[in-house]
Enzyme design. Structure first.
Site, PDB file in Angstrom:
ATOM      1  N   GLU A 296     -14.999  12.026  -0.447  1.00  0.00           N
ATOM      2  CA  GLU A 296     -16.123  11.230   0.054  1.00  0.00           C
ATOM      3  C   GLU A 296     -17.340  11.372  -0.865  1.00  0.00           C
ATOM      4  O   GLU A 296     -18.081  10.408  -1.081  1.00  0.00           O
ATOM      5  CB  GLU A 296     -16.468  11.676   1.476  1.00  0.00           C
ATOM      6  CG  GLU A 296     -17.546  10.823   2.121  1.00  0.00           C
ATOM      7  CD  GLU A 296     -17.779  11.187   3.579  1.00  0.00           C
ATOM      8  OE1 GLU A 296     -17.119  12.107   4.091  1.00  0.00           O
ATOM      9  OE2 GLU A 296     -18.631  10.534   4.202  1.00  0.00           O
TER      10      GLU A 296
ATOM     11  N   GLU B 225      -4.997   3.122  15.738  1.00  0.00           N
ATOM     12  CA  GLU B 225      -4.255   3.020  14.471  1.00  0.00           C
ATOM     13  C   GLU B 225      -4.959   3.766  13.343  1.00  0.00           C
ATOM     14  O   GLU B 225      -6.122   3.513  13.039  1.00  0.00           O
ATOM     15  CB  GLU B 225      -4.070   1.545  14.096  1.00  0.00           C
ATOM     16  CG  GLU B 225      -3.215   1.358  12.839  1.00  0.00           C
ATOM     17  CD  GLU B 225      -2.982  -0.114  12.471  1.00  0.00           C
ATOM     18  OE1 GLU B 225      -2.776  -0.951  13.375  1.00  0.00           O
ATOM     19  OE2 GLU B 225      -3.011  -0.422  11.271  1.00  0.00           O
TER      20      GLU B 225
ATOM     21  N   GLU C 202      -4.562   4.246   1.078  1.00  0.00           N
ATOM     22  CA  GLU C 202      -5.013   3.022   0.404  1.00  0.00           C
ATOM     23  C   GLU C 202      -6.413   3.175  -0.198  1.00  0.00           C
ATOM     24  O   GLU C 202      -6.606   2.955  -1.388  1.00  0.00           O
ATOM     25  CB  GLU C 202      -4.989   1.855   1.387  1.00  0.00           C
ATOM     26  CG  GLU C 202      -5.528   0.562   0.793  1.00  0.00           C
ATOM     27  CD  GLU C 202      -5.470  -0.610   1.755  1.00  0.00           C
ATOM     28  OE1 GLU C 202      -4.964  -0.449   2.873  1.00  0.00           O
ATOM     29  OE2 GLU C 202      -5.929  -1.702   1.364  1.00  0.00           O
TER      30      GLU C 202
ATOM     31  N   ASP D  21     -12.150  -1.145   7.857  1.00  0.00           N
ATOM     32  CA  ASP D  21     -10.740  -1.163   7.433  1.00  0.00           C
ATOM     33  C   ASP D  21     -10.378   0.128   6.703  1.00  0.00           C
ATOM     34  O   ASP D  21     -10.325   0.142   5.474  1.00  0.00           O
ATOM     35  CB  ASP D  21     -10.490  -2.370   6.516  1.00  0.00           C
ATOM     36  CG  ASP D  21      -9.029  -2.522   6.145  1.00  0.00           C
ATOM     37  OD1 ASP D  21      -8.201  -1.809   6.727  1.00  0.00           O
ATOM     38  OD2 ASP D  21      -8.717  -3.357   5.288  1.00  0.00           O
TER      39      ASP D  21
ATOM     40  N   GLU E 151      -5.907 -12.252   8.141  1.00  0.00           N
ATOM     41  CA  GLU E 151      -5.629 -12.324   6.703  1.00  0.00           C
ATOM     42  C   GLU E 151      -4.587 -13.402   6.377  1.00  0.00           C
ATOM     43  O   GLU E 151      -3.520 -13.121   5.845  1.00  0.00           O
ATOM     44  CB  GLU E 151      -5.211 -10.941   6.189  1.00  0.00           C
ATOM     45  CG  GLU E 151      -6.324  -9.918   6.409  1.00  0.00           C
ATOM     46  CD  GLU E 151      -6.093  -8.559   5.769  1.00  0.00           C
ATOM     47  OE1 GLU E 151      -4.934  -8.141   5.668  1.00  0.00           O
ATOM     48  OE2 GLU E 151      -7.090  -7.923   5.381  1.00  0.00           O
TER      49      GLU E 151
ATOM     50  N   ARG F 231       0.825  -1.223   0.000  1.00  0.00           N
ATOM     51  CA  ARG F 231       0.000   0.000   0.000  1.00  0.00           C
ATOM     52  C   ARG F 231       0.861   1.276   0.000  1.00  0.00           C
ATOM     53  O   ARG F 231       0.499   2.271   0.620  1.00  0.00           O
ATOM     54  CB  ARG F 231      -0.955   0.039   1.187  1.00  0.00           C
ATOM     55  CG  ARG F 231      -1.734  -1.238   1.409  1.00  0.00           C
ATOM     56  CD  ARG F 231      -2.530  -1.640   0.206  1.00  0.00           C
ATOM     57  NE  ARG F 231      -3.230  -2.897   0.410  1.00  0.00           N
ATOM     58  CZ  ARG F 231      -3.851  -3.554  -0.556  1.00  0.00           C
ATOM     59  NH1 ARG F 231      -3.843  -3.097  -1.799  1.00  0.00           N
ATOM     60  NH2 ARG F 231      -4.479  -4.677  -0.305  1.00  0.00           N
TER      61      ARG F 231
ATOM     62  N   ASN G  83       2.815  -7.621   7.609  1.00  0.00           N
ATOM     63  CA  ASN G  83       2.804  -8.914   6.919  1.00  0.00           C
ATOM     64  C   ASN G  83       4.270  -9.297   6.767  1.00  0.00           C
ATOM     65  O   ASN G  83       4.969  -8.822   5.879  1.00  0.00           O
ATOM     66  CB  ASN G  83       2.148  -8.798   5.540  1.00  0.00           C
ATOM     67  CG  ASN G  83       0.633  -8.651   5.658  1.00  0.00           C
ATOM     68  OD1 ASN G  83       0.018  -9.142   6.598  1.00  0.00           O
ATOM     69  ND2 ASN G  83       0.033  -7.975   4.693  1.00  0.00           N
TER      70      ASN G  83
ATOM     71  N   ARG H 269      -1.837  -6.335  17.140  1.00  0.00           N
ATOM     72  CA  ARG H 269      -2.922  -5.739  16.347  1.00  0.00           C
ATOM     73  C   ARG H 269      -4.249  -6.478  16.540  1.00  0.00           C
ATOM     74  O   ARG H 269      -4.273  -7.704  16.711  1.00  0.00           O
ATOM     75  CB  ARG H 269      -2.536  -5.709  14.859  1.00  0.00           C
ATOM     76  CG  ARG H 269      -1.358  -4.775  14.624  1.00  0.00           C
ATOM     77  CD  ARG H 269      -0.989  -4.721  13.168  1.00  0.00           C
ATOM     78  NE  ARG H 269      -1.715  -3.757  12.388  1.00  0.00           N
ATOM     79  CZ  ARG H 269      -2.308  -4.010  11.240  1.00  0.00           C
ATOM     80  NH1 ARG H 269      -2.355  -5.230  10.749  1.00  0.00           N
ATOM     81  NH2 ARG H 269      -2.893  -3.051  10.564  1.00  0.00           N
TER      82      ARG H 269
HETATM   83  C1  GCV Z   1      -0.753  -5.003   5.773  1.00  0.00           C
HETATM   84  C2  GCV Z   1      -5.809  -4.048   4.709  1.00  0.00           C
HETATM   85  C3  GCV Z   1      -4.806  -3.865   3.602  1.00  0.00           C
HETATM   86  C4  GCV Z   1      -3.654  -4.825   3.727  1.00  0.00           C
HETATM   87  C5  GCV Z   1      -3.029  -4.677   5.108  1.00  0.00           C
HETATM   88  C6  GCV Z   1      -4.124  -4.937   6.129  1.00  0.00           C
HETATM   89  C7  GCV Z   1      -3.629  -4.746   7.548  1.00  0.00           C
HETATM   90  O1  GCV Z   1      -6.511  -5.241   4.560  1.00  0.00           O
HETATM   91  O2  GCV Z   1      -5.454  -4.003   2.377  1.00  0.00           O
HETATM   92  O3  GCV Z   1      -2.725  -4.530   2.724  1.00  0.00           O
HETATM   93  O4  GCV Z   1      -1.954  -5.551   5.286  1.00  0.00           O
HETATM   94  O5  GCV Z   1      -5.170  -4.027   5.940  1.00  0.00           O
HETATM   95  O6  GCV Z   1      -3.876  -3.679   8.085  1.00  0.00           O
HETATM   96  O7  GCV Z   1      -3.009  -5.637   8.097  1.00  0.00           O
END
Ligand code: GCV
Length: 642
Positions: free
Chosen positions: A474, A358, A364, A336, A257, A131, A173, A290
Site C-alpha cells: 500500500e 466477495e 489483480e 473494485d 462490463e 486475472r 465472463n 453479482r
Molecule cells: C471477471 C474487474 C476485473 C475483470 C473482472 C471484473 C469482475 O473489473 O478487471 O477482469 O471480470 O472485475 O469482477 O467481474
C-alpha cells in the site's frame, strides 16, 4: 508432482508423532482420508499394532459440518455431525498434529459460521484464466473441460482441508464455449469434475450466460418476463441436475462490463435473478447474482456520476424482492478490489436479502503474485470495519451474509499460486470463511508452520514479512484510498493518469493544488448510502480514517495529517519507505537460505527482486508525478526526478 510447493500446507510434518495410531470407528471417506493423511504427513500407516486409538464417529447432536476433537491418555475421538463434519475433523486433527499440539489434552468444538464458503475460478474454456497469475486452468484445455486427474484430486483435498465447500470452475465472463457447460455437450465432462470434488464435500457452481435462452436455446429474447424464457431456465436446471444432482447452483454476472442482463431489457435485477432462482429451487439450487454493476461507458467530463454509488443504487431499493435461494454477491468495496477501499454500503443496508461477501485472492490490483501481499490482513480490516453502528462482519451469525466468496489465485503452476507465499492467501481464505473471527496473525502463523515447520527461526520472520506485506504494498501504491493509478488493462505497475480520461468511472481529478473526489454529502453524496454512524465517520475529514482520506475527500496537497505531515510529504515518504521495506524483505529472505528447500527459496527470492523493481517504479513514477504537478520538493531532499 514432487515439488515442495505442490504439497502446500499439507507438507510432510517436521514434527514426529509420539504414538503409533490405531484407527477405529465409522468407515467412510473421512476415515480413508485420515489414514492417508497420517501416512503422507507422518509416514505412519495406522495399523492394529498401534498404541494410541483414534476413533471416528458420527454424533447426530452436532451441526452437520461441525466436529469435536476430544483426547485423553487412552485415546482420541473425532466426532462429526455427519460424514462431512468427520472429514473436517480429520483434516483439523491432522493440522494440529503437524503443528505439534498434544493430542491427550485436545478438547475442541469447531463449526463453521458461514454456510457457503466459495471459490470462484475465472477460468476460460481455452485454458486461460482472467486475472490469473499462476499458469493455466486446472479445469479446462482447448475449449472444453480438460484436467490432470491426480492434480484435480489433490486440489480438492487442499480446498477441503481448509473448509471450502463450493467452487465455480468457469469465468463469470461467460464466453460461448463455457456457456455450453449447461448443455448436453458440456455436462458429461463437467459431471466428471463434480465426481472428483464430491467426496471432498465440495459442490460445483456453474457461471451462466444471461443470454443462454438466446445463444443456446434459440429464443428471440432472454427477457425474464417471457414465459418461454422461464421454461428455458427450468429445462436447463432439470438437465443440469440430472448430471450433477448436488450442484450448488448458478453464478451470474449480468448488466456489467458490457454483459447483457435484465436492465438492458428494461427489467429489474430481481426479475432477472428470480426467474433463474425458481428454475433451480425444485433441485435445492441457488443463484449467486453479482452486484458489480456500474456505468462502464462514463464520460470523464461527467462529474455527476460516481461509480462507487452504482451497486447500492441498483440493488438497495430491491431489498426483500429476491427469492430465498438468491444470494447477492457483493464485492467487499464499492470500487473494485483496490488496495484500500471502504466496505460496500450495500453490506450493511440489505437486511432482507441473502448476501455473499466477495473477496479477490488472485492479486489483480495487489501485485499479481509477483509482489508479496497477504490478503488476510486486508480481509481482517474489512471484517473489523463497521458498516452499521455495530461492527458487522466479525460476527456474521444471524446476519444476511450467508456466503463468503473469493476469486481463486490458483493455476497449473507447480506450486499452484505462482508466488509460493501466495499460498498463504488461499489457506487464510478458507479458514476465514469458516470463521471470520479468526485473526490474520493466527492464520498466517499456522500457514507458515504447516508449510515450513514450527522452528521459530523460520516461522517468526516469514510470518512477520507476510503480516507487514499488505501495508508495504500500500505504501508504494496509489495513496490514501485513491486507487486506480495502475497501468490500464493488465493492472500491474504505476500509471497515475492511466484511467483518468477513460470510460471506467475511476477518476482522481488531480490538479496542481488538490486531488481526490469529494464523496461527502457536499459532493457526490456517496457517504449518504451508509448507515448514519458510518456516514458521520467518513463525512468529516477529522474522523475519516486517514488511510481512506482521498477516497472520500478532495484535499490540497498542503493538507496537514494528524501527525503534522502534509499530504504531499506523506506521499513522498511512504513511497520511499515502501522500497526500503522491500529491500528489508529481501535481506530477511536471504538470511533464511539454509533453512528453506533450495527450489522454494530461489523462487521466492526471484519474486522479491521483481517486487523491488516494481516498488522502485511506483516510487519514482508517483513521486515524480506529484512533484511535477505541485513543484513542491521533498522536504528530505531525496531524488524525485522530474
Ligand atoms: C471477471 C474487474 C476485473 C475483470 C473482472 C471484473 C469482475 O473489473 O478487471 O477482469 O471480470 O472485475 O469482477 O467481474
Amino acid at each position: 508432482m514432487g515439488s515442495f510447493g505442490y504439497r502446500a500446507w499439507l507438507q510432510p510434518a517436521k514434527t514426529q508423532l509420539g504414538f503409533l495410531p490405531k484407527l477405529t470407528g465409522h468407515r467412510c471417506f473421512a476415515f480413508e482420508e485420515f489414514a492417508y493423511g497420517l501416512e503422507s504427513l507422518f509416514g505412519k500407516k495406522p495399523g492394529d499394532d498401534g498404541d494410541y486409538a483414534i476413533s471416528l464417529e458420527i454424533d447426530k447432536g452436532l451441526p452437520w459440518e461441525a466436529y469435536t476433537l476430544r483426547g485423553d491418555l487412552a485415546g482420541l475421538r473425532i466426532a462429526g455431525g455427519s460424514e462431512k463434519g468427520l472429514l473436517y475433523g480429520a483434516y483439523g486433527l491432522l493440522a494440529r498434529l503437524c503443528l505439534g499440539e498434544p493430542v491427550e489434552t485436545l478438547n475442541i468444538l469447531e463449526k463453521p459460521t458461514v454456510a457457503h464458503r466459495v471459490l470462484n475460478h475465472w477460468d476460460n474454456a481455452d485454458g486461460t484464466i482472467e486475472r490469473g497469475y499462476a499458469g493455466k486452468s486446472i479445469f479446462f484445455q482447448g475449449g472444453r473441460i480438460g484436467y490432470d486427474l491426480p492434480r484435480l484430486k489433490d486440489y480438492a483435498r487442499l480446498l477441503a482441508s481448509i473448509g471450502i465447500n463450493e467452487i465455480s470452475v468457469n469465468n463469470v465472463n461467460v464466453y460461448p464455449d463455457s456457456a455450453k457447460l449447461i448443455t448436453e455437450e458440456g455436462l458429461p465432462d463437467l459431471a466428471k469434475v463434480a465426481e472428483v470434488f464430491r467426496p471432498f464435500g465440495i459442490r460445483l457452481i456453474i457461471s451462466v450466460h444471461f443470454d443462454s435462452p438466446v445463444i443456446l436455446g434459440g429464443l428471440p429474447t432472454a427477457d425474464p418476463a417471457d414465459p418461454a424464457v422461464a421454461k428455458y431456465w427450468a429445462d436447463a436446471a432439470k438437465r443440469v441436475y440430472q448430471y450433477i444432482p448436488d450442484l450448488a447452483g448458478f453464478l451470474m454476472k449480468a448488466d456489467s462490463e458490457f454483459r447483457s442482463g435484465p436492465a438492458a431489457l428494461g427489467r429489474t435485477q430481481d426479475e432477472g435473478a428470480n426467474i433463474i432462482a425458481r428454475a433451480l429451487a425444485p433441485f435445492g439450487g441457488r443463484i449467486y447474482w453479482r452486484c458489480f454493476i456500474y456505468n462502464c461507458k462514463q464520460d470523464w467530463r461527467d462529474t455527476t456520476t460516481d461509480r462507487p454509488k452504482a451497486a447500492y443504487n441498483e440493488f438497495f431499493p430491491l431489498d426483500g424482492k429476491f427469492d430465498d435461494n438468491v444470494i447477492l454477491q457483493v464485492k467487499h468495496g464499492p470500487s473494485d478490489f483496490q488496495v484500500r477501499e471502504p466496505n460496500s454500503p450495500l453490506l450493511g443496508a440489505m437486511t432482507q436479502t441473502h448476501q455473499g461477501l466477495e473477496f479477490q485472492i488472485t492479486q489483480e490490483y495487489t501485485g499479481q503474485q509477483k509482489d508479496l501481499y497477504a490478503t488476510a490482513v486486508q480481509w481482517e480490516e474489512i471484517f473489523d470495519t463497521p458498516v452499521t453502528d455495530a461492527c458487522m462482519t466479525r460476527d456474521l451469525a444471524g446476519r444476511e451474509v450467508t456466503a463468503i466468496v473469493a476469486v481463486a489465485n490458483t493455476g497449473t503452476d507447480a506450486n499452484w499460486t505462482g508466488h509460493l507465499l501466495a499460498q498463504a492467501n488461499l489457506y487464510a481464505f478458507g479458514r476465514m470463511a469458516w470463521n471470520p473471527a479468526q485473526t490474520a496473525e493466527q492464520l498466517t502463523r499456522d500457514w507458515v508452520a504447516l508449510t515450513f515447520g514450527t522452528d521459530p527461526a523460520v516461522k517468526e520472520p516469514i510470518s512477520a514479512m507476510l503480516l507487514e506485506s499488505r501495508w508495504v504494498y500500500e505504501k508504494y501504491n496509489a495513496p490514501l484510498g485513491l486507487g486506480w493509478m495502475v497501468n490500464i488493462n493488465h493492472h500491474y505497475g504505476p500509471s497515475p493518469e492511466g484511467y483518468e480520461y477513460m470510460k471506467w468511472g475511476t477518476y482522481h481529478r488531480a490538479t496542481h493544488t488538490a486531488i481526490g473526489v469529494d464523496r461527502t454529502t457536499h459532493g457526490t453524496e456517496f457517504t449518504a448510502q451508509y448507515h448514519q454512524y458510518v456516514r458521520d465517520l467518513y463525512e468529516s475529514k477529522k474522523t475519516c480514517p486517514e488511510k481512506l482520506l482521498l477516497f472520500f475527500h478532495r484535499l490540497p496537497y498542503t493538507y496537514k495529517l494528524k501527525n503534522g505531515q502534509t499530504l504531499l510529504q506523506y506521499i513522498y515518504d511512504t513511497h520511499f519507505e515502501g522500497v526500503e521495506d522491500v529491500q528489508r524483505f529481501i535481506t530477511i529472505w536471504d538470511s533464511l537460505q539454509d533453512k528453506i528447500p533450495p527450489e522454494a527459496h530461489t523462487s521466492v527470492q526471484e519474486r522479491l527482486q521483481l517486487q523491488l523493481a516494481n516498488a522502485q517504479e511506483w516510487r519514482d513514477v508517483i513521486n515524480n508525478y506529484f512533484y511535477r504537478l505541485t513543484g513542491i520538493p521533498d522536504e528530505k531532499g531525496r531524488k524525485v526526478y522530474g
